[in-house]
Design an enzyme around this catalytic site. Sequence first.
Site: not given
Lengths: 483, 134
Positions: A98, A206-207, A332, A406, A408-409
């Site tokens: 992505d 995605h949100f 990314n 970038h 929370a992970g």
Amino acid sequence: MVSKDDFVRINDYVWELPQAFDGRMRVPARIYGNEEVFEMAFRDQSVEQLMNVAMLPGIVKYAMAMPDVHQGYGFPIGGVAAFRYDEGIISPGGVGYDINCGVRMLASSMDYASIEPYLKDITTAIFRTCPSGVGGKGAVQVSDKELDAVLEQGAEWAIAKGYGTRDDLQRTESYGRIAGANAGAVDARAKERGRPQLGSLGAGNHFLEIDVVDEIYDPAIAEAFGLMRDCVVVQIHCGSRGLGHEVCGQYLHVLQDAPRKYGINIPDRELVAAPVDSREGRDYLAAMTAAANYAFANRQILAHFVRRAFEQVLAGKVRDWHLHQVYDVAHNIAKIEEHQVGTQRLKVVVHRKGATRAFPPRHPDLPGVYRETGQPVLVPGSMGTASYVLVGTESAMENTFGSTCHGAGRMMSRNAALKQMRGEQVRAELSQQGIVVRTDSVKGLAEEAPYAYKDVSIVVDSVVGAGIARQVARVRPLAVIKG
Amino acid sequence: MGHWQEIEHTADLALHVWATDLADLFATAAQGMFAFIIGDETVAHTHTLTIKLEALDVETLLVDWLNELLYQTEVAGLAFTSITFECLTPTHLVAEVHGGPISRYSRYVKAATFHNLAIIQTPEGYETEIVFDT
């Protein structure tokens, strides 16, 4: 088998695996995070993947993991590595499928109280006009020729078509158009996948979120970013859709023979790589950049339809429904940048896979509006939890090639998350907190539930503690549209 | 007959596949992947495609095979649940795949990856693990 005892504590927030630990590593590996975050990195394959990165030719200083690190494929997610332009490599595995998955934030001067009666209507209007989910067609249909223009011009193309203002470009990383993109380097299949999807959110993590600013940490910088306490903001998290996935796959193939041809030892086939300044490396960079531009255009178009939804619902009811752009960042990506390494000024390719550029005040690549503040850094939390706005620092420039965390992970697999709670329960819990939810994938709600992620505040505390970003503001969600 | 099992992966999806021979391995891997995508749903067999692929080695052929099927899923909204190999060598395949439109997606799979990919020959046949980007 690497363990935490093999690492040296550099300070409270930096942990280093010496190069000597494995003879194949060309540089040490560093993990950023407090002790809790550092220990979490050993729950999965993150550290092994980070060591693989440290083995790639031309790597400069360290292979680094940000505090939101977790296992990926190729690079770990949260991985940052810079490779010399003259004798280093570029790897599609350091960017992922992505390409330019990223976040855009729009802010307003409306306080929550003034839009609260209309929140559900706004959310529904956005859900209708911003296509989301698997296989969804985009909001904008383009010809093959127009798609080539999108790939080379990025968000500029969208602005020229009326999807926003030139001020948005000022507030987008690389002004929404990275130089060097070549639509001709993107194959027909990638274009076929991407053409119908322009202006869509996609699925997975995605949100699109409507939030309210609930904490200001640095009033002066928050003001410069246009963020006011109690005011409503919007976050858009998505990327280059099927086009980016196909470009990554295409170049994993193109580069397949490169390790043999150029004598590069790769520890994992997903890390297939070519010298940056080789035909294969240049072609990948040109195609990856084109996909990144597509992603900037995609978020620009979605921002337009979000603004339109606000206007449709709020016109005549609220005085100023305008949404101005705070910033748009890539998570990314691989970019050619100049960095100071010891006494040398080096041209490098910085790979950020699940990491954010975080340039400091007065960096020449920043637009005038942010020249004195530093670059806004957008760190979305997990669904239903807080997100943060940070700002880049000189320390990030010196230590992490101008990079920081970038998000929370993840720390829990999707299956494990599903076992904790069903999607309907997650929806009910979010509703109890007053958060409006719209999605076509109820199961996806459970997979993306907050407990599947680290607490974003620990991640943010870690980057702030390490000095590789500073806190500006925190937002909490009011409504979530999940792809 | 081959079988597959999902392996825990923090962010993405991963499959372990066991099979008696290469054709079984490729078909079972596809079966596992479509189980991620459509869950318990079934699809009618209204579409038939012939897929021809060449690759440098068997691992690449497997990744190409799965990504070719994903491509058809994304551009045409199809899932394939019946697969016949007319020819399958470690570097070449010709397959006839049968399937139909997906009415409800369970999960989104972006791509099959090369991450730590190795197809291992065992006394019982073949085994491999595949990580999918999701």
